[in-house]
Design a protein around this motif. Structure first.
Motif, PDB file in Angstrom:
ATOM      1  N   GLU A 134     -13.110  14.890  -2.272  1.00 49.25           N
ATOM      2  CA  GLU A 134     -12.889  16.343  -2.305  1.00 49.25           C
ATOM      3  C   GLU A 134     -11.514  16.727  -2.841  1.00 49.25           C
ATOM      4  N   GLN A 135     -10.641  15.742  -3.036  1.00 48.54           N
ATOM      5  CA  GLN A 135      -9.286  15.986  -3.553  1.00 48.54           C
ATOM      6  C   GLN A 135      -9.114  15.512  -5.000  1.00 48.54           C
ATOM      7  N   GLN A 136     -10.167  14.998  -5.604  1.00 55.74           N
ATOM      8  CA  GLN A 136     -10.066  14.496  -6.975  1.00 55.74           C
ATOM      9  C   GLN A 136      -9.931  15.657  -7.953  1.00 55.74           C
ATOM     10  N   GLY A 137      -9.185  15.399  -9.021  1.00 54.65           N
ATOM     11  CA  GLY A 137      -8.986  16.418 -10.046  1.00 54.65           C
ATOM     12  C   GLY A 137      -7.729  17.246  -9.857  1.00 54.65           C
ATOM     13  N   TYR A 138      -6.937  16.940  -8.834  1.00 54.27           N
ATOM     14  CA  TYR A 138      -5.710  17.689  -8.565  1.00 54.27           C
ATOM     15  C   TYR A 138      -4.443  16.925  -8.954  1.00 54.27           C
ATOM     16  N   GLY A 139      -4.608  15.767  -9.583  1.00 55.42           N
ATOM     17  CA  GLY A 139      -3.450  15.016 -10.053  1.00 55.42           C
ATOM     18  C   GLY A 139      -2.925  13.954  -9.106  1.00 55.42           C
ATOM     19  N   TYR A 140      -3.570  13.751  -7.972  1.00 53.17           N
ATOM     20  CA  TYR A 140      -3.078  12.746  -7.015  1.00 53.17           C
ATOM     21  C   TYR A 140      -3.171  11.332  -7.576  1.00 53.17           C
ATOM     22  N   GLY A 141      -4.272  11.005  -8.241  1.00 53.71           N
ATOM     23  CA  GLY A 141      -4.423   9.681  -8.834  1.00 53.71           C
ATOM     24  C   GLY A 141      -3.400   9.438  -9.920  1.00 53.71           C
ATOM     25  N   SER A 142      -3.179  10.430 -10.765  1.00 52.25           N
ATOM     26  CA  SER A 142      -2.172  10.308 -11.835  1.00 52.25           C
ATOM     27  C   SER A 142      -0.779  10.127 -11.246  1.00 52.25           C
ATOM     28  N   ALA A 143      -0.479  10.861 -10.183  1.00 56.13           N
ATOM     29  CA  ALA A 143       0.835  10.736  -9.548  1.00 56.13           C
ATOM     30  C   ALA A 143       1.028   9.339  -8.966  1.00 56.13           C
ATOM     31  N   LEU A 144       0.006   8.792  -8.325  1.00 55.57           N
ATOM     32  CA  LEU A 144       0.102   7.423  -7.798  1.00 55.57           C
ATOM     33  C   LEU A 144       0.323   6.419  -8.923  1.00 55.57           C
ATOM     34  N   LEU A 145      -0.418   6.575 -10.003  1.00 54.25           N
ATOM     35  CA  LEU A 145      -0.290   5.653 -11.130  1.00 54.25           C
ATOM     36  C   LEU A 145       1.101   5.757 -11.757  1.00 54.25           C
ATOM     37  N   ASP A 146       1.592   6.967 -11.938  1.00 55.77           N
ATOM     38  CA  ASP A 146       2.937   7.152 -12.501  1.00 55.77           C
ATOM     39  C   ASP A 146       3.999   6.533 -11.591  1.00 55.77           C
ATOM     40  N   PHE A 147       3.818   6.670 -10.289  1.00 57.69           N
ATOM     41  CA  PHE A 147       4.734   6.078  -9.317  1.00 57.69           C
ATOM     42  C   PHE A 147       4.785   4.561  -9.480  1.00 57.69           C
ATOM     43  N   LEU A 148       3.622   3.935  -9.606  1.00 62.01           N
ATOM     44  CA  LEU A 148       3.573   2.477  -9.766  1.00 62.01           C
ATOM     45  C   LEU A 148       4.142   2.036 -11.110  1.00 62.01           C
ATOM     46  N   LYS A 149       3.920   2.824 -12.148  1.00 65.09           N
ATOM     47  CA  LYS A 149       4.464   2.492 -13.472  1.00 65.09           C
ATOM     48  C   LYS A 149       5.991   2.499 -13.462  1.00 65.09           C
ATOM     49  N   GLN A 150       6.586   3.296 -12.595  1.00 59.57           N
ATOM     50  CA  GLN A 150       8.050   3.320 -12.494  1.00 59.57           C
ATOM     51  C   GLN A 150       8.594   2.051 -11.838  1.00 59.57           C
ATOM     52  N   ASN A 170       0.836  -1.198   0.000  1.00 57.03           N
ATOM     53  CA  ASN A 170       0.000   0.000   0.000  1.00 57.03           C
ATOM     54  C   ASN A 170       0.871   1.249   0.000  1.00 57.03           C
ATOM     55  N   TYR A 171       0.506   2.184  -0.859  1.00 60.33           N
ATOM     56  CA  TYR A 171       1.216   3.452  -0.971  1.00 60.33           C
ATOM     57  C   TYR A 171       0.221   4.576  -0.784  1.00 60.33           C
ATOM     58  N   VAL A 172       0.624   5.591  -0.036  1.00 56.48           N
ATOM     59  CA  VAL A 172      -0.220   6.764   0.149  1.00 56.48           C
ATOM     60  C   VAL A 172       0.420   7.960  -0.527  1.00 56.48           C
ATOM     61  N   ILE A 173      -0.440   8.866  -0.969  1.00 57.87           N
ATOM     62  CA  ILE A 173       0.031  10.156  -1.448  1.00 57.87           C
ATOM     63  C   ILE A 173      -0.459  11.176  -0.441  1.00 57.87           C
ATOM     64  N   GLU A 174       0.469  11.971   0.049  1.00 56.31           N
ATOM     65  CA  GLU A 174       0.100  12.955   1.044  1.00 56.31           C
ATOM     66  C   GLU A 174       0.542  14.335   0.609  1.00 56.31           C
ATOM     67  N   ASP A 175      -0.186  15.306   1.103  1.00 56.89           N
ATOM     68  CA  ASP A 175       0.107  16.712   0.844  1.00 56.89           C
ATOM     69  C   ASP A 175      -0.008  17.419   2.182  1.00 56.89           C
ATOM     70  N   ASN A 176       1.036  18.126   2.566  1.00 53.77           N
ATOM     71  CA  ASN A 176       1.060  18.780   3.882  1.00 53.77           C
ATOM     72  C   ASN A 176       0.707  17.804   5.000  1.00 53.77           C
ATOM     73  N   ASN A 177       1.274  16.610   4.928  1.00 49.87           N
ATOM     74  CA  ASN A 177       1.125  15.561   5.942  1.00 49.87           C
ATOM     75  C   ASN A 177      -0.289  15.007   6.078  1.00 49.87           C
ATOM     76  N   ALA A 178      -1.153  15.250   5.087  1.00 49.96           N
ATOM     77  CA  ALA A 178      -2.503  14.683   5.088  1.00 49.96           C
ATOM     78  C   ALA A 178      -2.614  13.700   3.928  1.00 49.96           C
ATOM     79  N   VAL A 179      -3.166  12.513   4.193  1.00 48.15           N
ATOM     80  CA  VAL A 179      -3.326  11.496   3.151  1.00 48.15           C
ATOM     81  C   VAL A 179      -4.448  11.928   2.206  1.00 48.15           C
ATOM     82  N   MET A 180      -4.105  12.034   0.923  1.00 46.12           N
ATOM     83  CA  MET A 180      -5.062  12.457  -0.105  1.00 46.12           C
ATOM     84  C   MET A 180      -5.620  11.267  -0.883  1.00 46.12           C
ATOM     85  N   GLY A 181      -4.856  10.170  -0.911  1.00 51.63           N
ATOM     86  CA  GLY A 181      -5.272   8.993  -1.646  1.00 51.63           C
ATOM     87  C   GLY A 181      -4.292   7.866  -1.409  1.00 51.63           C
ATOM     88  N   PHE A 182      -4.614   6.713  -2.004  1.00 50.43           N
ATOM     89  CA  PHE A 182      -3.726   5.561  -1.841  1.00 50.43           C
ATOM     90  C   PHE A 182      -3.940   4.574  -2.978  1.00 50.43           C
TER      91      PHE A 182
END
Length: 146
Positions: free
Chosen positions: A82-98, A52-64
């Motif tokens: 409430e955090q959708q549309g800011y690129g968090y999902g894309s960033a998680l996906l790009d992280f996993l693709k690496q 499991n990987y989390v994406i956080e912004d200012n120490n708050a979990v935005m997604g996983f």
């Protein structure tokens, strides 16, 4: 500052709340009670089986995202509604693709936003089936590294 890291035990509650809120929102064709009834299984069975990987912004979990190895199966990818549309999902996906040469997932066919999101990120529908838990159609999708 945005960061992606392996989830820790103290992230579990935030992950479960994101999963529940986003599942109810994205899957409005399935009764909310179905998702609420899955919370304990999610906490006790599904999350412990995955990386499991989390994406956080200012120490708050935005997604996983939850990855099952060795099959490179993306079991979950959720961002707080409430955090959708800011690129968090894309960033998680790009992280996993690496980390993976290929990724596989299942998504409800009725969840058009998710299907479109994955297609935008290079996933292709490889088959269609029926989810045995809900009776709803789902797509098996795959991404392969170029």
């Amino acid at each position: 500052m945005t960061a992606i890291r392996k989830a820790a035990a103290d992230d579990t509650q935030a992950m479960l709340q994101i999963w529940l809120d986003a599942s109810i929102q994205a899957h409005d064709f399935i009764p909310a009670a179905f998702w609420q009834n899955q919370l304990i299984s999610m906490r006790d069975t599904y999350l412990p089986l995955a990386e499991n990987y989390v994406i956080e912004d200012n120490n708050a979990v935005m997604g996983f995202a939850s990855l099952l190895r060795p099959d490179a199966f993306l079991a979950t990818l959720f961002v707080a509604p409430e955090q959708q549309g800011y690129g968090y999902g894309s960033a998680l996906l790009d992280f996993l693709k690496q980390q993976c040469r290929e990724l596989h997932l299942s998504v409800y066919a009725e969840n058009a936003a998710a299907v479109s999101f994955y297609q935008k990120h290079g996933f292709k529908v490889i088959s269609q089936g029926i989810d045995e838990n809900t009776g709803h159609a789902e797509y098996a999708m795959t991404w392969l590294q170029d």
